[in-house]
Design a protein around this motif. Sequence first.
Motif, mmCIF file in Angstrom:
data_model
loop_
_atom_site.group_PDB
_atom_site.id
_atom_site.type_symbol
_atom_site.label_atom_id
_atom_site.label_comp_id
_atom_site.label_asym_id
_atom_site.label_seq_id
_atom_site.Cartn_x
_atom_site.Cartn_y
_atom_site.Cartn_z
ATOM 1 N N LYS A 272 0.841 -1.194 0.000
ATOM 2 C CA LYS A 272 0.000 0.000 0.000
ATOM 3 C C LYS A 272 0.877 1.245 0.000
ATOM 4 N N HIS B 149 -0.739 4.469 -0.731
ATOM 5 C CA HIS B 149 -1.677 5.574 -0.544
ATOM 6 C C HIS B 149 -2.953 4.966 0.005
ATOM 7 N N LYS B 150 -3.821 5.773 0.596
ATOM 8 C CA LYS B 150 -5.040 5.215 1.174
ATOM 9 C C LYS B 150 -5.914 4.496 0.150
ATOM 10 N N TRP C 179 -4.466 3.475 -3.076
ATOM 11 C CA TRP C 179 -3.609 2.867 -4.100
ATOM 12 C C TRP C 179 -2.626 1.871 -3.493
ATOM 13 N N THR D 2 2.153 3.424 4.194
ATOM 14 C CA THR D 2 1.570 4.640 4.760
ATOM 15 C C THR D 2 1.495 4.569 6.281
#
Length: 242
Positions: free
Chosen positions: A45, A47-48, A50, A228
Amino acid sequence: MEFTKYSSTLLCSIMLSAFLHHSVYGQNSEENEYGSWFVLCGTTKIHKDWSVPAVGILKHNHMVDKYGFFFFRTGASYHISSASTVTGGMALLNSNSYLEQNDVVNTNQIWFYGEYTLKSKIHGQSISQRVRFENRRLIHTEDPKTNNRIRYRLQYVRPLYKDVYLKAFDEVFLNMEGTTFSQNRIFFGVGRQLTKNLKGDIGYFNRRFRNSSENMIRLGLTFQFDLTDNDLAGLPHTDINN
């Protein structure tokens, strides 16, 4: 309760199909020997919404002997919701074809693909569906043949005991030109959550073609990382296979 009954029926159907494939088509496998199929796959992961998928496969026609192919796939995934994901990317394949006993032809392919995955989960059991379009073409050859096909996979996972689970799937491959049926893949086996970010599974794997069938032992490792999160906490399980 209805979902549980449906899931159990689905699993029994997949396992029965696998048994029939083995019984009816198994005699066409070279000397009836089992091959090996090793998979390392997962998502990271970034991005929140992607993540980056990665899949590596090493296949041998005999158990860890007689190289069949090496496959690597990656791309980008957009998570529409917690249940649905769209992915696009490319893949590379290096393979050997054994025409005669001492005649081996090595080829390379590049693939472009797009897919949609939908998951449902209740009482710890999960069913996922995946539809994928693939454009495949030979490279480093004077005759760069191309092939377009569609794949549909139905997968079922059910907890057995603590961190041990049962896993089964069936996937059909359909050509968009020429003969429609390409192949069908069936797997059933057991898996275990090894660490927070890693799980493994092993079981029986069958690939059936129009006139032949391959029986293999499939060993898979699946990783999940979240860049992230400072402590690299594991992501919710995402169904990733070749």
